[in-house]
Design a protein around this motif. Structure first.
Motif, short mmCIF file in Angstrom:
data_model
loop_
_atom_site.label_atom_id
_atom_site.label_comp_id
_atom_site.label_asym_id
_atom_site.label_seq_id
_atom_site.Cartn_x
_atom_site.Cartn_y
_atom_site.Cartn_z
N HIS A 251 -20.59 -47.46 44.11
CA HIS A 251 -20.25 -48.81 44.24
C HIS A 251 -18.59 -48.70 44.44
O HIS A 251 -18.00 -49.62 44.71
CB HIS A 251 -20.72 -50.01 43.45
N SER A 252 -17.99 -47.65 43.61
CA SER A 252 -16.67 -47.60 43.55
C SER A 252 -16.17 -47.52 45.04
O SER A 252 -14.94 -48.09 45.20
CB SER A 252 -16.00 -46.40 42.83
N ALA A 253 -16.82 -46.93 46.17
CA ALA A 253 -16.40 -46.92 47.43
C ALA A 253 -16.07 -48.25 47.96
O ALA A 253 -15.06 -48.55 48.76
CB ALA A 253 -17.49 -46.51 48.05
N PHE A 254 -16.65 -49.18 47.55
CA PHE A 254 -16.47 -50.76 48.23
C PHE A 254 -15.34 -51.17 47.36
O PHE A 254 -14.53 -52.10 47.90
CB PHE A 254 -17.59 -51.38 48.12
N VAL A 255 -14.94 -50.95 46.16
CA VAL A 255 -14.04 -51.35 45.43
C VAL A 255 -12.55 -50.82 46.04
O VAL A 255 -11.59 -51.40 46.46
CB VAL A 255 -13.90 -51.01 43.93
N GLY A 256 -12.61 -49.37 46.38
CA GLY A 256 -11.53 -48.60 47.16
C GLY A 256 -11.29 -49.19 48.38
O GLY A 256 -10.24 -49.41 48.88
N ILE A 257 -12.52 -49.65 49.43
CA ILE A 257 -12.34 -50.22 50.62
C ILE A 257 -11.52 -51.32 50.60
O ILE A 257 -10.47 -51.62 51.30
CB ILE A 257 -13.52 -50.18 51.38
N ALA B 56 -27.80 -40.77 47.85
CA ALA B 56 -27.01 -41.07 49.04
C ALA B 56 -26.09 -41.87 48.82
O ALA B 56 -24.81 -41.82 49.50
CB ALA B 56 -28.09 -41.82 50.02
N THR B 57 -26.01 -42.80 47.89
CA THR B 57 -24.67 -43.51 47.66
C THR B 57 -23.67 -42.73 46.87
O THR B 57 -22.61 -42.95 47.05
CB THR B 57 -25.22 -44.58 46.50
N ILE B 58 -24.21 -41.72 46.04
CA ILE B 58 -23.15 -40.74 45.50
C ILE B 58 -22.68 -39.96 46.72
O ILE B 58 -21.21 -39.90 46.49
CB ILE B 58 -23.86 -39.78 44.50
N ALA B 59 -23.40 -39.42 47.44
CA ALA B 59 -22.83 -38.68 48.46
C ALA B 59 -21.74 -39.52 49.37
O ALA B 59 -20.62 -39.05 49.92
CB ALA B 59 -23.66 -38.13 49.18
N PHE B 60 -21.91 -40.73 49.67
CA PHE B 60 -21.23 -41.66 50.36
C PHE B 60 -19.90 -41.87 49.67
O PHE B 60 -18.70 -41.81 50.26
CB PHE B 60 -21.74 -42.87 50.65
N LEU C 228 -16.14 -41.32 40.98
CA LEU C 228 -17.67 -41.81 40.54
C LEU C 228 -17.53 -42.16 39.00
O LEU C 228 -18.27 -42.86 38.63
CB LEU C 228 -18.25 -40.38 40.55
N GLU C 229 -16.28 -41.95 38.48
CA GLU C 229 -16.31 -42.63 37.04
C GLU C 229 -16.46 -44.20 36.94
O GLU C 229 -17.14 -44.79 36.22
CB GLU C 229 -14.87 -42.03 36.31
N LEU C 230 -15.94 -44.67 38.06
CA LEU C 230 -16.02 -46.19 37.90
C LEU C 230 -17.38 -46.69 38.34
O LEU C 230 -17.85 -47.54 38.10
CB LEU C 230 -14.78 -46.47 39.06
N SER C 231 -17.88 -45.95 39.43
CA SER C 231 -19.16 -46.24 39.79
C SER C 231 -20.44 -45.92 38.61
O SER C 231 -21.06 -47.10 38.49
CB SER C 231 -19.77 -45.15 40.79
N TYR C 232 -20.16 -45.18 37.98
CA TYR C 232 -20.93 -44.79 36.70
C TYR C 232 -20.68 -45.88 35.60
O TYR C 232 -21.73 -46.36 34.90
CB TYR C 232 -20.85 -43.51 36.05
N GLU C 233 -19.68 -46.28 35.46
CA GLU C 233 -19.34 -47.28 34.45
C GLU C 233 -19.75 -48.60 34.89
O GLU C 233 -20.65 -49.40 34.05
CB GLU C 233 -17.84 -47.32 34.28
N ILE C 234 -19.80 -48.87 35.93
CA ILE C 234 -20.39 -50.10 36.53
C ILE C 234 -21.94 -50.15 36.38
O ILE C 234 -22.58 -51.01 35.73
CB ILE C 234 -20.17 -50.46 37.95
N ALA C 235 -22.60 -49.16 36.48
CA ALA C 235 -24.05 -48.85 36.49
C ALA C 235 -24.33 -49.05 35.05
O ALA C 235 -25.52 -49.65 34.61
CB ALA C 235 -24.43 -47.62 37.07
N PHE C 236 -23.64 -48.38 34.16
CA PHE C 236 -23.99 -48.24 32.44
C PHE C 236 -23.84 -49.59 32.35
O PHE C 236 -24.63 -50.05 31.59
CB PHE C 236 -22.74 -47.47 31.84
#
Length: 345
Positions: free
Chosen positions: A65-71, A120-124, A250-258
Protein backbone atom coordinates in the motif's frame (compact mmCIF):
# COMPACT_ATOMS: atom_id res chain seq x y z
CA UNK A 1 -28.65 10.11 9.11
CA UNK A 2 -30.57 6.88 9.73
CA UNK A 3 -27.52 5.18 11.21
CA UNK A 4 -27.17 8.00 13.75
CA UNK A 5 -30.79 7.66 14.83
CA UNK A 6 -30.23 3.95 15.48
CA UNK A 7 -27.43 4.64 17.96
CA UNK A 8 -27.87 4.76 21.72
CA UNK A 9 -27.71 8.34 23.09
CA UNK A 10 -24.90 7.25 25.43
CA UNK A 11 -22.76 6.07 22.49
CA UNK A 12 -23.33 9.29 20.57
CA UNK A 13 -22.48 11.29 23.68
CA UNK A 14 -19.21 9.37 24.20
CA UNK A 15 -18.24 9.84 20.54
CA UNK A 16 -18.94 13.59 20.65
CA UNK A 17 -16.97 13.89 23.88
CA UNK A 18 -13.91 12.09 22.42
CA UNK A 19 -14.02 14.21 19.24
CA UNK A 20 -14.30 17.41 21.28
CA UNK A 21 -11.32 16.29 23.37
CA UNK A 22 -9.25 15.59 20.25
CA UNK A 23 -10.04 19.05 18.85
CA UNK A 24 -8.99 20.62 22.15
CA UNK A 25 -5.59 18.87 22.30
CA UNK A 26 -3.60 21.72 20.60
CA UNK A 27 -4.75 24.06 23.38
CA UNK A 28 -2.72 22.00 25.86
CA UNK A 29 0.30 21.01 23.71
CA UNK A 30 2.86 23.72 23.03
CA UNK A 31 5.84 21.58 21.97
CA UNK A 32 6.19 21.23 18.15
CA UNK A 33 7.92 17.84 18.64
CA UNK A 34 5.03 16.43 20.67
CA UNK A 35 2.58 17.86 18.16
CA UNK A 36 4.53 16.21 15.33
CA UNK A 37 4.29 12.82 17.08
CA UNK A 38 0.53 13.28 17.58
CA UNK A 39 0.13 14.20 13.90
CA UNK A 40 2.02 11.07 12.82
CA UNK A 41 -0.06 8.85 15.13
CA UNK A 42 -3.25 10.19 13.54
CA UNK A 43 -1.66 9.99 10.07
CA UNK A 44 -0.86 6.28 10.50
CA UNK A 45 -4.33 5.64 11.93
CA UNK A 46 -5.68 7.29 8.76
CA UNK A 47 -3.48 5.20 6.43
CA UNK A 48 -4.38 1.99 8.26
CA UNK A 49 -8.09 2.85 8.13
CA UNK A 50 -7.72 3.31 4.36
CA UNK A 51 -5.92 -0.06 4.13
CA UNK A 52 -8.78 -1.55 6.17
CA UNK A 53 -11.26 -1.13 3.30
CA UNK A 54 -9.50 -3.81 1.28
CA UNK A 55 -7.31 -5.56 3.89
CA UNK A 56 -10.00 -5.70 6.55
CA UNK A 57 -13.32 -6.07 4.74
CA UNK A 58 -12.34 -7.71 1.43
CA UNK A 59 -10.54 -10.61 3.16
CA UNK A 60 -7.19 -10.16 1.37
CA UNK A 61 -3.80 -9.04 2.64
CA UNK A 62 -2.32 -6.14 0.65
CA UNK A 63 1.37 -5.59 1.45
CA UNK A 64 2.21 -2.90 -1.07
CA UNK A 65 0.00 0.00 0.00
CA UNK A 66 2.97 2.37 0.26
CA UNK A 67 2.80 2.52 -3.55
CA UNK A 68 -0.41 4.54 -3.30
CA UNK A 69 1.07 6.83 -0.63
CA UNK A 70 3.93 7.49 -3.07
CA UNK A 71 1.59 8.05 -6.02
CA UNK A 72 -0.29 10.68 -4.03
CA UNK A 73 2.90 12.40 -2.81
CA UNK A 74 4.62 12.44 -6.21
CA UNK A 75 1.54 13.45 -8.24
CA UNK A 76 0.57 16.48 -6.16
CA UNK A 77 4.16 17.60 -5.58
CA UNK A 78 5.31 17.38 -9.22
CA UNK A 79 2.17 19.23 -10.34
CA UNK A 80 2.86 21.92 -7.72
CA UNK A 81 6.56 22.28 -8.56
CA UNK A 82 6.06 22.19 -12.35
CA UNK A 83 2.79 24.09 -12.89
CA UNK A 84 2.18 25.74 -9.52
CA UNK A 85 -1.05 23.74 -9.11
CA UNK A 86 -2.39 23.92 -5.55
CA UNK A 87 -1.66 20.70 -3.59
CA UNK A 88 -5.34 20.61 -2.63
CA UNK A 89 -6.20 20.03 -6.31
CA UNK A 90 -3.13 17.83 -6.84
CA UNK A 91 -4.29 15.74 -3.89
CA UNK A 92 -7.40 14.64 -5.77
CA UNK A 93 -5.41 14.20 -9.00
CA UNK A 94 -3.15 11.79 -7.09
CA UNK A 95 -6.20 10.04 -5.70
CA UNK A 96 -7.60 9.49 -9.20
CA UNK A 97 -4.25 8.17 -10.48
CA UNK A 98 -4.03 5.80 -7.49
CA UNK A 99 -7.62 4.63 -8.03
CA UNK A 100 -6.84 3.85 -11.68
CA UNK A 101 -3.72 1.93 -10.61
CA UNK A 102 -5.88 0.09 -8.07
CA UNK A 103 -8.19 -1.02 -10.89
CA UNK A 104 -5.24 -2.21 -13.02
CA UNK A 105 -3.83 -4.19 -10.10
CA UNK A 106 -7.12 -5.38 -8.66
CA UNK A 107 -8.68 -6.75 -11.83
CA UNK A 108 -6.14 -9.58 -12.28
CA UNK A 109 -5.11 -10.10 -8.64
CA UNK A 110 -8.26 -9.90 -6.49
CA UNK A 111 -9.34 -13.29 -7.81
CA UNK A 112 -6.14 -14.84 -6.46
CA UNK A 113 -6.31 -16.86 -3.26
CA UNK A 114 -4.06 -17.23 -0.25
CA UNK A 115 -0.69 -15.50 -0.29
CA UNK A 116 -0.70 -14.83 -4.04
CA UNK A 117 -2.50 -11.49 -3.69
CA UNK A 118 -0.04 -10.36 -1.00
CA UNK A 119 2.92 -11.35 -3.19
CA UNK A 120 1.43 -9.53 -6.18
CA UNK A 121 1.03 -6.30 -4.19
CA UNK A 122 4.62 -6.57 -2.87
CA UNK A 123 5.87 -6.98 -6.43
CA UNK A 124 3.91 -3.93 -7.59
CA UNK A 125 5.11 -1.75 -4.70
CA UNK A 126 8.75 -2.71 -5.09
CA UNK A 127 8.60 -2.41 -8.86
CA UNK A 128 7.23 1.13 -8.59
CA UNK A 129 9.92 2.11 -6.06
CA UNK A 130 12.73 0.80 -8.26
CA UNK A 131 11.23 2.59 -11.27
CA UNK A 132 11.01 5.94 -9.46
CA UNK A 133 14.55 5.58 -8.08
CA UNK A 134 15.94 5.18 -11.60
CA UNK A 135 13.99 7.88 -13.43
CA UNK A 136 14.77 11.61 -13.33
CA UNK A 137 11.84 12.89 -15.39
CA UNK A 138 8.50 11.67 -16.72
CA UNK A 139 7.68 14.00 -19.59
CA UNK A 140 7.72 17.54 -18.19
CA UNK A 141 7.45 16.28 -14.60
CA UNK A 142 10.77 16.12 -12.73
CA UNK A 143 10.87 13.38 -10.07
CA UNK A 144 14.69 13.45 -9.47
CA UNK A 145 15.22 9.70 -8.96
CA UNK A 146 16.77 8.70 -5.60
CA UNK A 147 17.38 12.35 -4.62
CA UNK A 148 13.67 12.85 -3.96
CA UNK A 149 11.62 16.05 -4.08
CA UNK A 150 12.01 19.17 -1.95
CA UNK A 151 9.14 21.63 -1.52
CA UNK A 152 10.35 25.13 -0.70
CA UNK A 153 8.55 26.67 2.25
CA UNK A 154 7.36 30.03 0.95
CA UNK A 155 4.73 31.33 3.33
CA UNK A 156 1.99 30.11 5.62
CA UNK A 157 -0.81 29.67 3.11
CA UNK A 158 -3.89 27.47 3.05
CA UNK A 159 -3.92 27.55 -0.78
CA UNK A 160 -0.33 26.23 -0.89
CA UNK A 161 -1.00 23.71 1.93
CA UNK A 162 1.93 25.17 3.89
CA UNK A 163 1.84 26.32 7.50
CA UNK A 164 4.51 27.61 9.88
CA UNK A 165 2.71 26.01 12.83
CA UNK A 166 2.00 22.30 13.27
CA UNK A 167 -1.54 22.97 14.52
CA UNK A 168 -3.22 23.32 11.07
CA UNK A 169 -1.66 20.00 10.00
CA UNK A 170 -3.07 18.42 13.16
CA UNK A 171 -6.60 19.58 12.41
CA UNK A 172 -6.39 18.62 8.71
CA UNK A 173 -5.31 15.04 9.36
CA UNK A 174 -7.78 14.74 12.27
CA UNK A 175 -10.67 15.74 9.99
CA UNK A 176 -9.39 13.32 7.31
CA UNK A 177 -9.31 10.50 9.87
CA UNK A 178 -12.81 11.24 11.20
CA UNK A 179 -14.23 11.29 7.66
CA UNK A 180 -12.59 7.95 6.85
CA UNK A 181 -13.93 6.40 10.06
CA UNK A 182 -17.41 7.71 9.22
CA UNK A 183 -17.11 6.25 5.70
CA UNK A 184 -15.97 2.95 7.23
CA UNK A 185 -19.00 2.87 9.49
CA UNK A 186 -21.36 3.64 6.61
CA UNK A 187 -19.74 0.97 4.45
CA UNK A 188 -19.93 -1.66 7.21
CA UNK A 189 -23.66 -1.09 7.48
CA UNK A 190 -24.31 -0.98 3.72
CA UNK A 191 -24.96 -3.63 1.10
CA UNK A 192 -21.30 -3.45 -0.01
CA UNK A 193 -20.12 -4.13 3.55
CA UNK A 194 -22.40 -7.14 3.96
CA UNK A 195 -21.34 -8.57 0.59
CA UNK A 196 -17.65 -8.04 1.37
CA UNK A 197 -18.04 -9.75 4.75
CA UNK A 198 -19.78 -12.70 3.11
CA UNK A 199 -17.22 -12.90 0.29
CA UNK A 200 -14.26 -12.54 2.62
CA UNK A 201 -15.27 -15.41 4.90
CA UNK A 202 -16.98 -17.82 2.47
CA UNK A 203 -16.27 -16.69 -1.07
CA UNK A 204 -17.58 -19.81 -2.80
CA UNK A 205 -20.81 -19.80 -0.80
CA UNK A 206 -21.35 -16.08 -1.47
CA UNK A 207 -20.80 -16.53 -5.21
CA UNK A 208 -23.22 -19.47 -5.20
CA UNK A 209 -25.85 -17.05 -3.84
CA UNK A 210 -25.24 -14.71 -6.77
CA UNK A 211 -22.98 -12.17 -5.05
CA UNK A 212 -20.30 -10.86 -7.40
CA UNK A 213 -17.54 -10.93 -4.81
CA UNK A 214 -14.75 -9.78 -7.12
CA UNK A 215 -16.74 -6.69 -8.15
CA UNK A 216 -17.26 -5.57 -4.57
CA UNK A 217 -13.64 -6.29 -3.67
CA UNK A 218 -12.60 -4.09 -6.59
CA UNK A 219 -14.84 -1.27 -5.32
CA UNK A 220 -13.18 -1.57 -1.90
CA UNK A 221 -9.76 -1.52 -3.59
CA UNK A 222 -10.60 1.67 -5.52
CA UNK A 223 -11.84 3.46 -2.39
CA UNK A 224 -8.78 2.33 -0.43
CA UNK A 225 -6.27 3.43 -3.10
CA UNK A 226 -7.93 6.82 -3.61
CA UNK A 227 -8.00 7.66 0.09
CA UNK A 228 -4.45 6.38 0.68
CA UNK A 229 -3.15 8.70 -2.04
CA UNK A 230 -4.79 11.67 -0.28
CA UNK A 231 -2.70 10.72 2.74
CA UNK A 232 0.41 10.72 0.53
CA UNK A 233 -0.18 14.36 -0.39
CA UNK A 234 -0.67 15.25 3.27
CA UNK A 235 2.64 13.57 4.16
CA UNK A 236 4.49 15.45 1.39
CA UNK A 237 3.15 18.81 2.55
CA UNK A 238 3.87 18.00 6.20
CA UNK A 239 7.49 16.92 5.64
CA UNK A 240 8.24 19.18 2.62
CA UNK A 241 10.82 16.59 1.52
CA UNK A 242 10.53 12.93 0.59
CA UNK A 243 12.43 10.35 -1.43
CA UNK A 244 11.35 7.02 -2.98
CA UNK A 245 12.12 4.79 0.00
CA UNK A 246 10.31 7.07 2.47
CA UNK A 247 6.95 6.93 0.65
CA UNK A 248 7.25 3.84 -1.56
CA UNK A 249 9.33 1.47 0.58
CA UNK A 250 8.10 -1.88 1.86
CA UNK A 251 8.83 -0.78 5.42
CA UNK A 252 5.88 1.61 5.26
CA UNK A 253 3.62 -1.09 3.76
CA UNK A 254 4.56 -3.56 6.48
CA UNK A 255 4.03 -1.01 9.23
CA UNK A 256 0.51 -0.23 7.98
CA UNK A 257 -0.33 -3.95 7.87
CA UNK A 258 1.19 -4.56 11.34
CA UNK A 259 -0.88 -1.74 12.87
CA UNK A 260 -4.09 -3.12 11.32
CA UNK A 261 -3.45 -6.74 12.31
CA UNK A 262 -2.44 -5.92 15.88
CA UNK A 263 -5.21 -3.37 16.39
CA UNK A 264 -7.89 -5.49 14.72
CA UNK A 265 -8.55 -5.44 10.99
CA UNK A 266 -12.10 -5.34 9.72
CA UNK A 267 -13.16 -3.08 12.60
CA UNK A 268 -13.60 0.68 12.87
CA UNK A 269 -11.43 1.33 15.90
CA UNK A 270 -8.79 -1.38 15.36
CA UNK A 271 -6.53 0.77 13.12
CA UNK A 272 -6.80 3.70 15.54
CA UNK A 273 -5.96 1.52 18.54
CA UNK A 274 -3.03 -0.08 16.69
CA UNK A 275 -1.57 3.28 15.67
CA UNK A 276 -2.03 4.64 19.19
CA UNK A 277 -0.08 1.72 20.67
CA UNK A 278 2.59 1.08 18.03
CA UNK A 279 3.43 4.44 16.50
CA UNK A 280 5.06 5.81 19.71
CA UNK A 281 7.29 2.69 19.69
CA UNK A 282 8.46 3.65 16.21
CA UNK A 283 9.19 7.23 17.26
CA UNK A 284 11.08 6.24 20.41
CA UNK A 285 13.26 3.65 18.64
CA UNK A 286 13.92 6.14 15.82
CA UNK A 287 14.97 8.88 18.24
CA UNK A 288 17.12 6.79 20.60
CA UNK A 289 18.22 3.68 18.65
CA UNK A 290 18.11 4.53 14.94
CA UNK A 291 21.93 4.80 14.70
CA UNK A 292 22.77 1.50 16.40
CA UNK A 293 19.66 -0.59 15.65
CA UNK A 294 17.86 0.67 12.52
CA UNK A 295 14.58 -1.10 11.84
CA UNK A 296 14.24 -2.24 15.46
CA UNK A 297 10.62 -1.10 15.54
CA UNK A 298 9.66 -3.66 12.88
CA UNK A 299 11.21 -6.44 15.00
CA UNK A 300 9.19 -5.22 18.01
CA UNK A 301 6.05 -5.03 15.85
CA UNK A 302 6.68 -8.62 14.69
CA UNK A 303 7.03 -9.89 18.26
CA UNK A 304 3.88 -8.05 19.34
CA UNK A 305 2.05 -9.45 16.31
CA UNK A 306 3.03 -13.03 17.23
CA UNK A 307 1.79 -12.56 20.80
CA UNK A 308 -1.45 -10.88 19.72
CA UNK A 309 -2.19 -13.51 17.05
CA UNK A 310 -1.54 -16.24 19.62
CA UNK A 311 -3.89 -14.90 22.31
CA UNK A 312 -6.15 -12.38 20.50
CA UNK A 313 -6.35 -13.41 16.82
CA UNK A 314 -9.01 -10.76 16.11
CA UNK A 315 -6.75 -8.00 17.42
CA UNK A 316 -6.56 -5.91 20.57
CA UNK A 317 -9.79 -4.12 19.77
CA UNK A 318 -11.76 -7.15 20.98
CA UNK A 319 -10.55 -7.22 24.64
CA UNK A 320 -10.61 -3.41 24.77
CA UNK A 321 -14.25 -3.43 23.60
CA UNK A 322 -15.08 -6.00 26.28
CA UNK A 323 -13.49 -3.86 28.98
CA UNK A 324 -15.34 -0.75 27.81
CA UNK A 325 -18.61 -2.72 27.78
CA UNK A 326 -17.98 -3.96 31.31
CA UNK A 327 -17.30 -0.41 32.50
CA UNK A 328 -20.48 0.88 30.86
CA UNK A 329 -22.54 -1.93 32.42
CA UNK A 330 -21.00 -1.27 35.81
CA UNK A 331 -21.80 2.44 35.77
CA UNK A 332 -25.22 2.04 34.17
CA UNK A 333 -26.26 -0.60 36.76
CA UNK A 334 -25.74 1.67 39.79
CA UNK A 335 -29.04 3.59 39.50
CA UNK A 336 -30.94 0.29 39.08
CA UNK A 337 -29.48 -1.08 42.34
CA UNK A 338 -30.43 2.03 44.25
CA UNK A 339 -33.91 1.88 42.82
CA UNK A 340 -34.25 -1.75 43.92
CA UNK A 341 -33.10 -0.92 47.43
CA UNK A 342 -35.64 1.87 47.67
CA UNK A 343 -38.45 -0.47 46.68
CA UNK A 344 -37.35 -3.07 49.24
CA UNK A 345 -37.32 -0.52 52.02
Amino acid sequence: MKFLLNQKPSNIGIAIGIIALLFAVPMFVSSPSVMQILILIIFYAYLTSCWNFVGGFAGVLPLGHSAFVGIGAYTSTTLYLTYGLSPWIGMFAGGIVAALMGILIGLPTLKLRGAYFALATIAFGEGLRVFVENVEKIGPLEIRGPKGLLINLTESSFAHFQFMSKVPYYYIILVMLLLVLLLTYIMMNSKIGYYLAAGGEEKDAAEALGIKVSRYKLIAMIISCFLTALGGTFYAQLMLYFYPKSVLGLELSYEIAFIALIGGRGTILGPVLGALLLRPVNELTRIYLSDSLPGLHLIIFGLVLIIVMRYQPRGLVEPVSRWIGMLKDRFSSKPAVKSGEAVTD
